[in-house]
Every structure is written in structure tokens, then in C-alpha cells.
Scaffold this motif. Structure first.
Motif, PDB file in Angstrom:
ATOM      1  N   LEU A 337       0.851  -1.197   0.000  1.00  0.00           N
ATOM      2  CA  LEU A 337       0.000   0.000   0.000  1.00  0.00           C
ATOM      3  C   LEU A 337       0.882   1.240   0.000  1.00  0.00           C
ATOM      4  O   LEU A 337       1.676   1.441   0.927  1.00  0.00           O
ATOM      5  N   GLY A 338       0.777   2.061  -1.047  1.00  0.00           N
ATOM      6  CA  GLY A 338       1.588   3.263  -1.169  1.00  0.00           C
ATOM      7  C   GLY A 338       2.766   3.061  -2.105  1.00  0.00           C
ATOM      8  O   GLY A 338       3.239   1.938  -2.307  1.00  0.00           O
ATOM      9  N   ALA A 341       6.004   1.468  -0.714  1.00  0.00           N
ATOM     10  CA  ALA A 341       5.794   0.035  -0.443  1.00  0.00           C
ATOM     11  C   ALA A 341       5.826  -0.772  -1.738  1.00  0.00           C
ATOM     12  O   ALA A 341       6.341  -1.898  -1.765  1.00  0.00           O
ATOM     13  N   LYS A 367      -7.191  -1.856  -3.369  1.00  0.00           N
ATOM     14  CA  LYS A 367      -7.161  -1.645  -1.928  1.00  0.00           C
ATOM     15  C   LYS A 367      -6.773  -2.956  -1.246  1.00  0.00           C
ATOM     16  O   LYS A 367      -6.751  -4.025  -1.871  1.00  0.00           O
ATOM     17  N   MET A 368      -6.486  -2.865   0.067  1.00  0.00           N
ATOM     18  CA  MET A 368      -5.986  -4.031   0.791  1.00  0.00           C
ATOM     19  C   MET A 368      -6.945  -5.212   0.710  1.00  0.00           C
ATOM     20  O   MET A 368      -6.526  -6.357   0.475  1.00  0.00           O
ATOM     21  N   GLY A 387       2.884  -1.667   4.358  1.00  0.00           N
ATOM     22  CA  GLY A 387       2.281  -0.340   4.244  1.00  0.00           C
ATOM     23  C   GLY A 387       3.182   0.702   4.879  1.00  0.00           C
ATOM     24  O   GLY A 387       4.349   0.419   5.195  1.00  0.00           O
ATOM     25  N   GLU A 388       2.646   1.905   5.100  1.00  0.00           N
ATOM     26  CA  GLU A 388       3.469   2.979   5.664  1.00  0.00           C
ATOM     27  C   GLU A 388       3.983   2.623   7.054  1.00  0.00           C
ATOM     28  O   GLU A 388       5.152   2.860   7.381  1.00  0.00           O
ATOM     29  N   THR A 396       7.703  -6.352   7.993  1.00  0.00           N
ATOM     30  CA  THR A 396       6.502  -6.733   7.256  1.00  0.00           C
ATOM     31  C   THR A 396       5.730  -7.704   8.124  1.00  0.00           C
ATOM     32  O   THR A 396       6.323  -8.483   8.881  1.00  0.00           O
TER      33      THR A 396
END
Length: 423
Positions: A337-338, A341, A367-368, A387-388, A396
Motif C-alpha cells: 500500500l503506497g 511500499a 485496496k488491501m 504499508g506505511e 513486514t
């Protein structure tokens, strides 16, 4: 207007192609144990090869070949079967001089016949086959049959029937040929035009006719077994003894002639007798072809082989409800996400793949929740979440998709930790 696939051909798509790969791998492994080596011949050959090798009176040569003239005016044909090409290569490459004899070969590839497509029968189809050249020992006949039966058995098929016959040597065949001509000649006008043409050229092929198979004269036709000379009978008896010693059940059928002209002595078919398989029950066919190498310009060399259809094998597996145990899952799916990443995920993917793991990530900016669904569809064993927050902590979250257990793994030591967890 959209262009569609030619009639009688098929696309083998992901989800289905894995079955083919599993069968091919099983066949290769079995051939390695039996010491058969792979040979790959051209998909097209000179037309004369099949006219001479398969036989001018066969349906294949008369009606079913895909032949064309190339720009040099040479007549070429897409191969309708494998034996003629293998024997041509054996002769041309002087394999009869190899120190290791007999020469034991296998092939796997597409064949082409212009015939009416129906269930389990295509115009482009795939055959796996073996050929053993250089031995006249009845034991090699039994070995070839055993290899075919063992492949089917390994894949789980149980409803099988082996049908076998002897076509005898040259003298036996001449005697039987004359008897067949005398039998059919008075009423040959009642038979189809193909049978009428075959009467003098190759009367044995009349017995293989699909149109006239219910004719009364077919039932009373002279049996080849009554015309076998002592040498041919002894040879056939020895093949049957070997089959009995190997525990392979069989049924002798004196009407079995096979559809190709080059067969002599042993001829056999393996059939499915599973309920609901359909009218065409033959899965595999083969036999001995002493004399074919000489026909191709080589020295006197005995040979025997078989070919089986992968398509019909798959159909038999389906009818018997057998699911092949091929692997269709992946080791790790990375949910990223991002932007930062995503870049890190690419590095992790590369690490995983270099270490021999199967891995994937999202490429559609989903999306996740959607990425987890994708991991589910791919039957991923683990999901690595990135993710962030994870990037900030340098970790992770690795989730076991079977148990739901989730652990933190350092990104610095990700690949070593993943290997440890998988072990």
C-alpha cells in the motif's frame, strides 16, 4: 468480425494446461525409468514419408492428411502420426550403429489429421509415444505394453482393458490375405467403395471399416490366428507368457488389425471400459513393425511401439472422476500500500523468486481487501503486508493464510526469516 479458432483445434488455457504438464512430467519420469530417450522430429515432413510409411491404402493417407506444396514445389505434410518420422530419423541418423541397442525412444507432440471432430477427437491433437528399434525379443513387446499400462495406472485409471492380436509374419499375412480375398470377393459389391478398393490392395483393412462393421461377412471373416505359421504362433505365445508373468491381464481379439499398414506380429490396443466414456473407447494403440526401417532405406531392423492421445487420456480421467494432484498455489503474495511500499515489494518479489519461491504482488492499485482476495484466488500460503507503518518500523507482517497466524519479520532479514518459517 472476430477471428475464431480453426475447427477441430483447441486452446488449452491456464487451469487446464497444468493437467497436461502433470501428465507429460509423469510420462517423462516413467520413460527415464524404462531408459527411453526423447526424440523431437519436424512437425512437417515430405509427403512421401507417410505414403510409404503409413500406407497408401490407409484412411490417414487417402483422406486425412494436411498436405501442401511449398514454394519450391515440394509436397509436404503435417505429421499425422509419430512412428514414420521416428523411423526416418533413426535411419537417416544411422542410429542402428549406436553401441547401445535396442534404441529406445519416446516423443510427445502435436499431430494433424483432417477428420470429423467429435468428443475426444481433434484435427490437431497431441500424442505421446514410444518406439523400441533393434530387438526381436518378445520381451520388448511386453515391456512396451507394460510401459503404457503403467502410465495409465500411475495416473489413477482403473477401468482399462488390454486387447491384443498377432498379425503374423510376411508368410502368415500372405496366406491370410488370400483367404480374406476369397471370403469377401463374391459379395464385395455390398460393401462401401473404400472396401471395394481395398479388396486387392490390402483386404486386411476391410476388417477395420467403420461403415460395414455390422455386415454378416465381417463376423465370419477368416481369423489371422488360423493362418499363423509355427514361428509366428510361437512368437505370439511368448509375448502372452511375458504379459502373464508381469501380471498384465489381456484379451486376445483376432479381429484387431489396427489402422496402419506397417504392423506385423504383435498388435494391441488399450481401451477404457469406464461407464459413460463413449462409443470410441480406444486410449492407446501400437504394435510391431518389422520391415519399416528397410522401407525407409535402412538395414533390416525390427521395431515396436505405441502412441496414446493425451486428449483421450484426459477424457478418461474425467469420466473416472480422477483429479490430478498438480500444484496450483503460490508461496507468498505481497500486499503493498503506497508508492514506497510498491517499490520495496518489487525487491522482495525478486528475492523470493531467486530463492526458488513462487511469489506475486498487485499491479492494479487495488485496496488491501481486494489484494487479499487476489491472494485467496491464487491460493497463496502466506501474505506479506507492507504499508506505511510497516516501512516506518522496518518490518513486514507475514500472515499464514491457513492458520491465520501473523508474525512480524524484519525487512533487513526478510528472505532468511521467510525460508526459516517455510521449513
Amino acid at each position: 468480425m472476430a477471428i475464431q479458432i480453426p475447427r477441430g483445434t483447441q486452446d488449452i488455457l491456464p487451469g487446464e494446461v497444468e493437467k497436461w504438464q502433470f501428465i507429460e512430467a509423469a510420462a517423462r519420469d516413467l520413460c527415464k525409468k524404462y531408459q527411453y530417450k526423447e526424440i523431437r522430429t519436424p512437425i512437417f515432413e515430405h509427403t512421401e514419408l507417410f505414403q510409404k510409411g503409413v500406407g497408401d491404402t490407409t484412411d490417414i493417407v487417402q483422406k486425412e492428411m494436411y498436405s501442401f506444396d511449398d514454394r519450391g514445389g515440394r509436397s509436404l505434410t503435417l505429421r499425422p502420426e509419430g512412428t514414420a518420422s521416428v523411423v526416418r530419423s533413426y535411419t537417416e541418423n544411422k542410429m542402428f550403429g549406436n553401441p547401445s541397442q535396442p534404441v529406445k525412444l519416446f516423443y510427445n507432440g502435436p499431430m494433424f489429421r483432417y477428420e470429423r471432430p467429435q468428443a475426444g477427437r481433434f484435427r490437431q491433437f497431441v500424442q505421446f509415444g514410444v518406439e523400441a528399434l533393434g530387438s526381436q525379443d518378445p520381451a520388448i513387446d511386453a515391456e512396451v505394453i507394460s510401459l503404457a499400462m503403467e502410465l495409465y495406472s500411475r495416473l489413477g485409471l482403473k477401468h482399462l482393458k488390454l486387447v491384443i492380436n498377432s498379425l503374423g509374419d510376411k508368410d502368415s499375412r500372405i496366406a491370410h490375405r488370400n483367404a480374406l480375398i476369397n471370403h469377401f470377393k463374391p459379395s464385395i459389391g455390398e460393401f462401401c467403395s473404400d472396401c471395394q478398393n481395398r479388396l486387392e490392395k490390402n483386404p486386411l483393412r476391410i476388417l477395420d471399416c467403420k461403415k460395414d462393421r455390422d455386415h454378416e461377412l465381417m463376423k465370419s471373416a477368416p481369423s489371422i490366428l488360423d493362418y499363423l505359421n509355427s514361428e509366428s504362433k510361437e512368437y505370439f505365445d511368448q509375448v502372452l507368457v511375458y504379459l502373464q508373468e508381469l501380471g498384465i491381464e489381456y484379451e486376445v481379439d483376432p479381429t484387431l488389425v489396427r489402422g496402419l499398414d506397417y504392423y506385423n506380429h504383435t498388435a494391441f490396443e488399450i481401451m477404457s471400459n469406464a461407464e459413460g466414456f463413449g462409443a470410441i473407447t480406444t486410449l492407446c494403440g501400437g504394435g510391431r513393425y518389422n520391415g519399416l526401417v528397410q522401407e525407409m532405406g535402412g538395414p533390416e531392423t525390427p521395431g515396436i511401439g505405441f502412441a496414446l492421445s493425451i486428449e483421450r487420456l484426459l477424457a478418461a480421467l474425467t469420466v473416472e472422476g480422477i483429479t490430478l494432484p498438480f500444484e496450483d498455489e503460490i508461496d507468498c503474495y505481497i500486499v503493498a500500500l503506497g508508492n514506497e511500499a510498491k517499490h520495496k515489494a518489487m525487491i522482495m518479489l525478486q528475492q523470493l523468486r531467486k530463492e526458488g519461491f513462487s511469489a506475486e504482488k498487485d499491479y492494479l492499485d487495488r485496496k488491501m481487501k481486494a489484494q487479499f482476495k487476489a491472494a485467496d484466488r491464487m491460493k497463496s500460503k502466506y501474505v506479506a503486508i507492507l504499508g506505511e507503518d510497516e516501512l516506518e518500523k522496518g518490518i513486514t507482517n507475514l500472515k499464514n493464510m491457513e492458520t491465520g497466524e501473523q508474525v512480524e519479520i524484519s525487512l533487513v532479514d526478510f528472505i532468511n526469516e521467510f525460508k526459516r518459517i517455510c521449513k
